[in-house]
Design an enzyme around this catalytic site. Structure first.
Site, mmCIF file in Angstrom:
data_model
loop_
_atom_site.group_PDB
_atom_site.id
_atom_site.type_symbol
_atom_site.label_atom_id
_atom_site.label_comp_id
_atom_site.label_asym_id
_atom_site.label_seq_id
_atom_site.Cartn_x
_atom_site.Cartn_y
_atom_site.Cartn_z
ATOM 1 N N GLU A 98 0.817 -1.216 0.000
ATOM 2 C CA GLU A 98 0.000 0.000 0.000
ATOM 3 C C GLU A 98 0.851 1.266 0.000
ATOM 4 O O GLU A 98 0.493 2.265 -0.634
ATOM 5 C CB GLU A 98 -0.947 0.008 1.209
ATOM 6 C CG GLU A 98 -2.004 -1.072 1.187
ATOM 7 C CD GLU A 98 -1.567 -2.393 1.820
ATOM 8 O OE1 GLU A 98 -2.406 -3.294 1.982
ATOM 9 O OE2 GLU A 98 -0.351 -2.517 2.152
ATOM 10 N N LYS A 154 -17.823 -0.718 4.910
ATOM 11 C CA LYS A 154 -18.221 -1.738 3.942
ATOM 12 C C LYS A 154 -19.736 -1.804 3.762
ATOM 13 O O LYS A 154 -20.229 -2.054 2.653
ATOM 14 C CB LYS A 154 -17.677 -3.102 4.397
ATOM 15 C CG LYS A 154 -17.782 -4.190 3.338
ATOM 16 C CD LYS A 154 -17.064 -5.448 3.780
ATOM 17 C CE LYS A 154 -17.108 -6.515 2.689
ATOM 18 N NZ LYS A 154 -16.384 -7.744 3.098
ATOM 19 N N MET A 162 24.084 8.370 4.119
ATOM 20 C CA MET A 162 23.969 9.679 4.765
ATOM 21 C C MET A 162 24.208 9.582 6.265
ATOM 22 O O MET A 162 24.873 10.432 6.862
ATOM 23 C CB MET A 162 22.600 10.301 4.471
ATOM 24 C CG MET A 162 22.513 11.766 4.825
ATOM 25 S SD MET A 162 23.695 12.793 3.932
ATOM 26 C CE MET A 162 22.746 13.229 2.484
ATOM 27 N N PHE A 214 -12.350 -7.150 13.443
ATOM 28 C CA PHE A 214 -11.196 -7.655 12.706
ATOM 29 C C PHE A 214 -10.745 -6.621 11.673
ATOM 30 O O PHE A 214 -11.545 -6.097 10.912
ATOM 31 C CB PHE A 214 -11.539 -8.974 12.009
ATOM 32 C CG PHE A 214 -10.420 -9.517 11.160
ATOM 33 C CD1 PHE A 214 -9.243 -9.971 11.749
ATOM 34 C CD2 PHE A 214 -10.528 -9.552 9.773
ATOM 35 C CE1 PHE A 214 -8.201 -10.458 10.975
ATOM 36 C CE2 PHE A 214 -9.492 -10.045 8.995
ATOM 37 C CZ PHE A 214 -8.330 -10.497 9.594
ATOM 38 N N GLN A 215 -9.467 -6.314 11.651
ATOM 39 C CA GLN A 215 -8.842 -5.350 10.738
ATOM 40 C C GLN A 215 -9.488 -3.967 10.841
ATOM 41 O O GLN A 215 -9.688 -3.278 9.845
ATOM 42 C CB GLN A 215 -8.874 -5.860 9.291
ATOM 43 C CG GLN A 215 -7.890 -7.003 9.066
ATOM 44 C CD GLN A 215 -7.586 -7.266 7.607
ATOM 45 O OE1 GLN A 215 -8.411 -7.016 6.733
ATOM 46 N NE2 GLN A 215 -6.412 -7.801 7.329
#
Length: 607
Positions: free
Chosen positions: A63, A187, A503, A125-126
């Site tokens: 993502e 959803k 760096m 969930f999630q």
């Protein structure tokens, strides 16, 4: 009774909430979206499949990669980049890309699936409260919920709100100071079926949002012109705001009329042609000596679309101590935030430059002859340079310069990761046009370069797109090699491989007696792990990036020899496929000049 012609018949179509959102994206100019599916976003992906003739869905392999790819679209075009993730971990994986867009003022719309409204707040969930998580790193955010999710009328009202929300998101992302917008979409609303008609172009509901600044007044223009006319050591200090406002042409026009030296921030590169003799190139921590000296000695700073970032100013009290400051920015909160402006102008920098050019005459030109003599003397005495490597080794600066020489005729897009290679690219790759340089500048996000280039190539399929990266940075999103191969995105990757986090290692060398603390990226039983190596590289570097790239289906090769590098770069550029060139470079190289953090131009390190 005659039948109506086919073109006039109305087709009845069953749309759910996910269809409404996707259709609204298309109607507002969405052409492609970088989207990774999951349980809470599956209805949206089904809708994207149904609308695949209208909007291209590109599957990133993470993502965060999708978020940076969406930025690649925004940073190089007038489109708003779009990305999508599922709820929970999918949504949190977008946070870094969203924060990055906020810091660099990049328009972006991030859409996240959310658990059904009825279970929000129950640790389903999630589930993550992504709106709360992103509140401080978004310009605005939406959670698409019904007043009563169990009431059909309430849900229908919410479905009819979706086109307004999407239309507002595009408007908010682009107007005023650009930035990222989050749309969190439960959803149950995605799956709810729309009944009856829907208004696809509803009015905004944005009370209090007035992004259009007042036009820059004639009095302000006259005040600035008077300051310019009186000055003897003026300088144009140019940032990303000039590029965001589409004002690069007006800036160049004014610079040419006034003969004032131009220096740019890392976000401003390309706003003024890098090869022009008037360019002092980049200023700041790793900017040119002559740009930093000029800012330090200037009696007038024309600060356009900049925010006086600490990487530019160093010690604030000593930055531009002798200069009167004209600060033009669209964001009122930037005025006097870090540095007091003598002439603050809250407005669009494009509007300002257009009006300045209209009013400015030859009679207003300051006498800069002595100033240019001094600036040119600094340029001659302190050029951007590097020593040839011993033997046949490849200096990273040489590799970037050679890439620039071979590719500049094609005006390539260049995306970089974060680290030494980023600064070397800013120094040695000269950009003559805006929106061709992509750098995570404010947040400094390793892993930015590869997926950002991916988004650029998708948006500009016929152009040369280059990712200059480091071995530490590219590992952060290396999974996007799969996207390059599967989506046929022929990006060219110049990988400057020094086996270290360069760096951080440079700071260890300069300020920590060279003691390595987890900046060597190879096996821990090598002496380099503690900084005790001889300086030579092993025959086999780790990991084997060529094997990895080939495993993903990319063309790839190693090069260690300076003599072989030009031909290798030519082969990479000529390839019609994605190509990784793994260039092994010495790890002792430092990015110079360097002004240590919190110090002033008096403390600049040049060797």
């Amino acid at each position: 009774m005659a039948t109506a012609p086919a073109s006039q018949t109305t087709k009845t179509e069953t749309l759910n909430g996910a269809d409404v959102l996707v259709e609204a994206l298309v109607r507002n100019g969405g052409k492609m979206i970088f989207a990774y599916p999951g349980g809470a976003s599956m209805p949206l992906h089904q809708a994207l499949r149904r609308h695949r003739e209208k909007i291209r869905t590109i599957l990133p392999r993470h993502e965060q990669g999708g978020g940076f790819a969406a930025q690649g679209v925004s940073r190089t075009s007038d489109d708003v980049g779009l990305c999508m993730a599922t709820s929970g971990p999918g949504a949190t994986n977008l946070v870094t890309a969203i924060a990055d867009a906020k810091m660099d003022s990049v328009p972006l719309i991030a859409i996240t699936g959310q658990v059904p409204q009825q279970v929000i707040g129950s640790d389903a969930f999630q589930e993550t409260p992504i709106v709360e998580i992103c509140r401080a790193v978004t310009k605005h955010h939406y959670l698409i919920t019904a007043e009563d999710p169990n009431c059909p009328e309430s849900v229908q009202k919410t479905l009819r709100d979706i086109p307004r929300i999407v239309k507002e998101a595009f408007y908010l992302a682009k107007t005023g100071r650009p930035g990222p917008i989050l749309i969190d979409f439960p959803k149950n609303v995605q799956l709810s079926v729309l009944e009856g008609e829907i208004d696809w172009d509803p009015p905004f509901e944005l009370p209090g949002y007035n992004p259009e600044p007042k036009p820059v007044s004639k009095e302000q223009i006259k005040q600035v012109i008077a300051a310019i006319k009186r000055s003897r050591k003026p300088i144009l200090y140019v940032g990303g705001g000039v590029i965001n406002s589409g004002a690069a042409a007006e800036l160049t026009k004014f610079a040419k009329k006034s003969n004032i030296p131009v220096t740019m921030t890392v976000m401003g590169l390309g706003a003024f042609p890098g090869e022009d003799p008037q360019s002092l190139h980049m200023l700041g921590m790793h900017g040119t000596v002559y740009a930093n000296y000029a800012i330090n000695e200037a009696d007038l700073l024309l600060a356009l679309g900049v925010r006086f970032d600490d990487r530019v100013t160093g010690k604030l009290e000593e930055f531009a101590l002798h200069g009167k400051i004209v600060h033009v920015d669209i964001d009122a909160s930037e005025m006097h935030k870090n540095k007091e402006a003598h002439i603050p102008i809250i407005g669009d920098v494009g509007d300002f430059l257009t009006k300045l050019n209209a009013e400015y005459t030859d009679a207003d030109k300051p006498d800069t002859a002595a100033w240019w003599t001094q600036v040119n003397e600094w340029k001659e005495r302190y050029p951007l340079s590097y020593k040839e490597a011993e033997g046949d080794a490849i200096r990273p600066q040489y590799a970037i310069e050679e890439l620039w020489r071979q590719s500049k005729a094609r005006n390539p897009y260049v995306a970089v990761g974060v680290g030494q290679h980023q600064m070397f690219a800013a120094q040695f790759f000269k950009f003559d046009k805006p929106k061709h340089w992509l750098s995570s500048s404010g947040l400094g996000t390793m892993g930015f370069g590869l997926p950002a280039a991916m988004g650029v190539q998708a948006r500009h399929p016929n152009d040369l797109v280059i990712n200059i990266d480091g071995d530490g940075s590219i590992l952060m999103n290396i999974q996007e090699f799969a996207t390059l191969h599967c989506e046929k995105l022929p990006i060219k990757i110049l990988l400057l491989n020094n086996q270290h986090l360069g760096m951080v290692m440079q700071w260890e060398d300069r300020f920590m007696e060279g003691k390595r603390a987890h900046t060597y990226l190879g096996p821990i039983d090598h002496p380099e792990w503690l900084g005790e190596g001889s300086g030579d590289f092993y025959e086999a570097t780790y990991p084997n990036f060529v094997q990895i790239a080939k495993g993903f289906g990319l063309q790839a090769r190693h090069v260690r020899s300076r003599k072989e590098l030009p031909a290798a770069i030519a082969e990479m550029i000529a390839s019609p496929e994605p190509y990784l060139l793994d260039v092994i470079t010495p790890y002792q190289e430092h990015v110079l000049p360097m002004i240590p953090g919190g110090k002033s131009v008096r403390d600049i390190i040049t060797e």
